[in-house]
Design a protein around this motif. Structure first.
Motif, PDB file in Angstrom:
ATOM      1  N   PHE A   1    -117.714 138.713  78.740  1.00 10.56           N
ATOM      2  CA  PHE A   1    -116.579 138.882  77.585  1.00 10.56           C
ATOM      3  C   PHE A   1    -115.984 137.182  77.243  1.00 10.56           C
ATOM      4  O   PHE A   1    -115.945 137.042  76.023  1.00 10.56           O
ATOM      5  CB  PHE A   1    -115.442 139.758  78.047  1.00 10.56           C
ATOM      6  N   THR A   2    -115.761 136.630  78.316  1.00 11.26           N
ATOM      7  CA  THR A   2    -115.404 135.260  78.053  1.00 11.26           C
ATOM      8  C   THR A   2    -116.582 134.437  77.288  1.00 11.26           C
ATOM      9  O   THR A   2    -116.475 133.600  76.309  1.00 11.26           O
ATOM     10  CB  THR A   2    -114.969 134.469  79.469  1.00 11.26           C
ATOM     11  N   ALA A   3    -117.895 134.844  77.875  1.00 14.70           N
ATOM     12  CA  ALA A   3    -119.091 133.953  77.212  1.00 14.70           C
ATOM     13  C   ALA A   3    -119.262 134.170  75.692  1.00 14.70           C
ATOM     14  O   ALA A   3    -119.623 133.403  74.943  1.00 14.70           O
ATOM     15  CB  ALA A   3    -120.153 134.275  78.067  1.00 14.70           C
ATOM     16  N   LEU A   4    -118.646 135.459  75.237  1.00 11.68           N
ATOM     17  CA  LEU A   4    -118.883 135.764  73.994  1.00 11.68           C
ATOM     18  C   LEU A   4    -117.982 134.841  72.996  1.00 11.68           C
ATOM     19  O   LEU A   4    -118.498 134.848  71.747  1.00 11.68           O
ATOM     20  CB  LEU A   4    -118.350 137.434  73.870  1.00 11.68           C
ATOM     21  N   GLY A   5    -117.057 134.107  73.410  1.00  9.27           N
ATOM     22  CA  GLY A   5    -116.527 133.312  72.650  1.00  9.27           C
ATOM     23  C   GLY A   5    -117.236 132.158  72.089  1.00  9.27           C
ATOM     24  O   GLY A   5    -117.301 131.549  71.108  1.00  9.27           O
ATOM     25  N   ALA A   6    -118.541 131.687  72.984  1.00 12.74           N
ATOM     26  CA  ALA A   6    -119.268 130.750  72.529  1.00 12.74           C
ATOM     27  C   ALA A   6    -120.155 131.003  71.361  1.00 12.74           C
ATOM     28  O   ALA A   6    -120.469 130.671  70.543  1.00 12.74           O
ATOM     29  CB  ALA A   6    -120.233 130.432  73.669  1.00 12.74           C
ATOM     30  N   VAL A   7    -120.567 132.651  71.572  1.00 11.58           N
ATOM     31  CA  VAL A   7    -121.166 133.465  70.326  1.00 11.58           C
ATOM     32  C   VAL A   7    -120.521 133.085  69.035  1.00 11.58           C
ATOM     33  O   VAL A   7    -120.839 132.707  68.017  1.00 11.58           O
ATOM     34  CB  VAL A   7    -121.676 134.506  70.556  1.00 11.58           C
ATOM     35  N   CYS A   8    -119.092 133.341  69.078  1.00 13.74           N
ATOM     36  CA  CYS A   8    -118.287 133.076  68.203  1.00 13.74           C
ATOM     37  C   CYS A   8    -118.134 131.742  67.513  1.00 13.74           C
ATOM     38  O   CYS A   8    -118.058 131.488  66.336  1.00 13.74           O
ATOM     39  CB  CYS A   8    -116.792 133.492  68.450  1.00 13.74           C
TER      40      CYS A   8
ATOM     41  N   GLU B   1    -113.013 130.727  55.325  1.00 16.09           N
ATOM     42  CA  GLU B   1    -112.073 131.974  55.700  1.00 16.09           C
ATOM     43  C   GLU B   1    -112.875 132.535  56.968  1.00 16.09           C
ATOM     44  O   GLU B   1    -112.422 132.803  57.736  1.00 16.09           O
ATOM     45  CB  GLU B   1    -111.973 132.902  54.545  1.00 16.09           C
ATOM     46  N   ARG B   2    -114.308 132.685  56.697  1.00 16.83           N
ATOM     47  CA  ARG B   2    -115.153 133.367  57.594  1.00 16.83           C
ATOM     48  C   ARG B   2    -115.219 132.566  58.923  1.00 16.83           C
ATOM     49  O   ARG B   2    -115.392 133.116  60.261  1.00 16.83           O
ATOM     50  CB  ARG B   2    -116.555 133.641  57.192  1.00 16.83           C
ATOM     51  N   MET B   3    -115.128 131.382  59.007  1.00 18.06           N
ATOM     52  CA  MET B   3    -115.134 130.494  60.083  1.00 18.06           C
ATOM     53  C   MET B   3    -113.766 130.639  60.900  1.00 18.06           C
ATOM     54  O   MET B   3    -114.050 130.814  62.101  1.00 18.06           O
ATOM     55  CB  MET B   3    -115.415 129.101  59.622  1.00 18.06           C
ATOM     56  N   PHE B   4    -112.670 130.688  59.957  1.00 20.69           N
ATOM     57  CA  PHE B   4    -111.610 130.962  60.897  1.00 20.69           C
ATOM     58  C   PHE B   4    -111.344 132.214  61.477  1.00 20.69           C
ATOM     59  O   PHE B   4    -110.550 132.546  62.396  1.00 20.69           O
ATOM     60  CB  PHE B   4    -110.408 130.432  59.827  1.00 20.69           C
ATOM     61  N   ILE B   5    -111.871 133.211  60.985  1.00 20.00           N
ATOM     62  CA  ILE B   5    -112.004 134.725  61.553  1.00 20.00           C
ATOM     63  C   ILE B   5    -112.610 134.636  62.874  1.00 20.00           C
ATOM     64  O   ILE B   5    -112.382 135.128  63.672  1.00 20.00           O
ATOM     65  CB  ILE B   5    -112.722 135.678  60.600  1.00 20.00           C
ATOM     66  N   TRP B   6    -113.769 133.994  62.744  1.00 21.88           N
ATOM     67  CA  TRP B   6    -114.648 133.720  64.038  1.00 21.88           C
ATOM     68  C   TRP B   6    -114.010 133.132  65.131  1.00 21.88           C
ATOM     69  O   TRP B   6    -113.766 133.346  66.493  1.00 21.88           O
ATOM     70  CB  TRP B   6    -116.089 133.199  64.001  1.00 21.88           C
ATOM     71  N   LEU B   7    -113.387 131.971  64.637  1.00 21.10           N
ATOM     72  CA  LEU B   7    -112.529 131.127  65.662  1.00 21.10           C
ATOM     73  C   LEU B   7    -111.256 131.929  66.134  1.00 21.10           C
ATOM     74  O   LEU B   7    -110.925 131.755  67.315  1.00 21.10           O
ATOM     75  CB  LEU B   7    -111.966 129.565  64.911  1.00 21.10           C
ATOM     76  N   GLY B   8    -110.760 132.706  65.270  1.00 26.07           N
ATOM     77  CA  GLY B   8    -109.581 133.713  65.656  1.00 26.07           C
ATOM     78  C   GLY B   8    -110.067 134.747  66.505  1.00 26.07           C
ATOM     79  O   GLY B   8    -109.373 134.954  67.691  1.00 26.07           O
ATOM     80  N   VAL B   9    -111.080 135.057  66.409  1.00 26.26           N
ATOM     81  CA  VAL B   9    -111.787 136.243  67.347  1.00 26.26           C
ATOM     82  C   VAL B   9    -111.786 135.424  68.692  1.00 26.26           C
ATOM     83  O   VAL B   9    -111.554 135.910  69.743  1.00 26.26           O
ATOM     84  CB  VAL B   9    -113.117 136.773  66.929  1.00 26.26           C
ATOM     85  N   ALA B  10    -112.462 134.249  68.593  1.00 30.22           N
ATOM     86  CA  ALA B  10    -112.652 133.411  70.035  1.00 30.22           C
ATOM     87  C   ALA B  10    -111.336 133.183  70.360  1.00 30.22           C
ATOM     88  O   ALA B  10    -110.822 133.055  71.777  1.00 30.22           O
ATOM     89  CB  ALA B  10    -113.334 132.148  69.628  1.00 30.22           C
ATOM     90  N   LEU B  11    -110.261 133.017  69.860  1.00 26.64           N
ATOM     91  CA  LEU B  11    -108.727 132.609  70.459  1.00 26.64           C
ATOM     92  C   LEU B  11    -108.504 133.990  70.861  1.00 26.64           C
ATOM     93  O   LEU B  11    -107.726 133.845  72.143  1.00 26.64           O
ATOM     94  CB  LEU B  11    -107.808 132.390  69.244  1.00 26.64           C
ATOM     95  N   VAL B  12    -108.519 135.083  70.684  1.00 26.69           N
ATOM     96  CA  VAL B  12    -108.072 136.340  71.003  1.00 26.69           C
ATOM     97  C   VAL B  12    -108.911 136.625  72.358  1.00 26.69           C
ATOM     98  O   VAL B  12    -108.136 137.037  73.389  1.00 26.69           O
ATOM     99  CB  VAL B  12    -108.279 137.595  70.249  1.00 26.69           C
ATOM    100  N   ILE B  13    -110.201 136.217  72.441  1.00 21.29           N
ATOM    101  CA  ILE B  13    -110.937 136.583  73.631  1.00 21.29           C
ATOM    102  C   ILE B  13    -110.156 135.683  74.632  1.00 21.29           C
ATOM    103  O   ILE B  13    -110.022 135.929  75.626  1.00 21.29           O
ATOM    104  CB  ILE B  13    -112.363 136.077  73.498  1.00 21.29           C
ATOM    105  N   ASP B  14    -110.057 134.300  74.219  1.00 20.83           N
ATOM    106  CA  ASP B  14    -109.344 133.423  75.448  1.00 20.83           C
ATOM    107  C   ASP B  14    -108.066 133.778  75.620  1.00 20.83           C
ATOM    108  O   ASP B  14    -107.734 133.425  76.849  1.00 20.83           O
ATOM    109  CB  ASP B  14    -109.427 131.977  74.589  1.00 20.83           C
ATOM    110  N   GLY B  15    -107.213 134.633  74.938  1.00 23.14           N
ATOM    111  CA  GLY B  15    -105.996 135.167  75.307  1.00 23.14           C
ATOM    112  C   GLY B  15    -105.948 136.313  76.303  1.00 23.14           C
ATOM    113  O   GLY B  15    -104.938 136.297  77.025  1.00 23.14           O
ATOM    114  N   ILE B  16    -106.787 137.018  76.260  1.00 20.78           N
ATOM    115  CA  ILE B  16    -106.893 138.148  77.203  1.00 20.78           C
ATOM    116  C   ILE B  16    -107.954 138.222  78.199  1.00 20.78           C
ATOM    117  O   ILE B  16    -107.757 139.066  79.092  1.00 20.78           O
ATOM    118  CB  ILE B  16    -107.121 139.553  76.154  1.00 20.78           C
ATOM    119  N   ASP B  17    -109.068 137.366  78.026  1.00 18.58           N
ATOM    120  CA  ASP B  17    -110.154 137.357  79.282  1.00 18.58           C
ATOM    121  C   ASP B  17    -109.461 137.115  80.424  1.00 18.58           C
ATOM    122  O   ASP B  17    -109.788 137.744  81.431  1.00 18.58           O
ATOM    123  CB  ASP B  17    -111.052 136.550  79.004  1.00 18.58           C
TER     124      ASP B  17
END
Length: 235
Positions: free
Chosen positions: A17-24, A38-54
């Protein structure tokens, strides 16, 4: 061969799950090359969420006990460098906010100063504050896209933050700060709503989102400055 336990699978799944941030980060970089900000920041936002909850998942699955050979902290640092530093620096160059030789110099300084921060064993205080500017260049780049400030101001702020990386002052963690916690969480929630609205609306962002985002930044920076001036390092 030792039997594979369900608890081990759960622990490995947290690392995945943490590693998926690299895919993002990869998808965000591809969006940057396409100019799809906008699409770029959506992916960075998803990575931010992953980093916040992993981290929560890691503690629930007792990852350190189940998989002691693999360091979730190292994995997290690698992923964060891609999504917090490399892709944002790339985006600032691709979008034209950093141009010419000086633009490349500043982008290089962002990458180099962040390596110092990520390798600093004293980069976090006992109260979870960050010692020195915490290399959240994804957030900085987001503000640049939202506000589209003049070039001189963009360059000045970026250089100032590079310098502040090496200044051992504590920067508050909005989710960990104790003093004014309720207000800080409310400000953080307002920031998140405005950030989502800004990405949804496209850049440059609507004025009301700019006002909320700037106000939230001033509030959080104000908490940091107040702690430095009054010598409060543990609240």
């Amino acid at each position: 061969m030792l039997p594979l336990r369900l608890s081990d699978i759960a622990a490995a799944s947290v690392h995945l799950f943490t590693a998926l941030g690299a895919v993002c980060g990869l998808f965000a970089a591809l969006a940057a090359f396409d100019g799809a900000w906008e699409r770029m920041f959506i992916w960075l936002g998803v990575a931010l969420v992953i980093d916040g909850i992993d981290g929560t998942f890691a503690r629930m699955a007792h990852v350190e006990e189940r998989l002691p050979r693999f360091s979730g902290e190292r994995l997290d640092l690698v992923v964060d460098y891609v999504t917090y530093v490399f892709v944002p620096a790339l985006a600032l160059l691709r979008a034209g906010f950093l141009t010419g030789t000086w633009g490349l110099v500043i982008a290089a300084l962002i990458l180099l100063s962040s390596l110092y921060h990520f390798s600093d064993l004293a980069s976090k205080g006992e109260d979870y504050s960050f010692i020195g500017f915490p290399a959240i260049w994804n957030v900085v780049a987001f503000y640049v896209f939202v506000l589209s400030p003049p070039a001189w101001l963009t360059y000045t702020i970026l250089l100032a933050l590079v310098v502040l990386t090496f200044v051992p002052m504590p920067w508050v963690h909005p989710m960990r700060v104790k003093r004014l916690r309720t207000l800080t969480l409310a400000v953080t929630a307002a920031w998140a709503i405005a950030a989502i609205a800004a990405v949804w609306s496209g850049f440059p962002a609507p004025v009301w989102t700019q006002v909320v985002l700037v106000a939230a930044a001033l509030y959080l920076c104000g908490l940091t400055v107040e702690r430095v001036l009054q010598g409060r390092w543990d609240d």
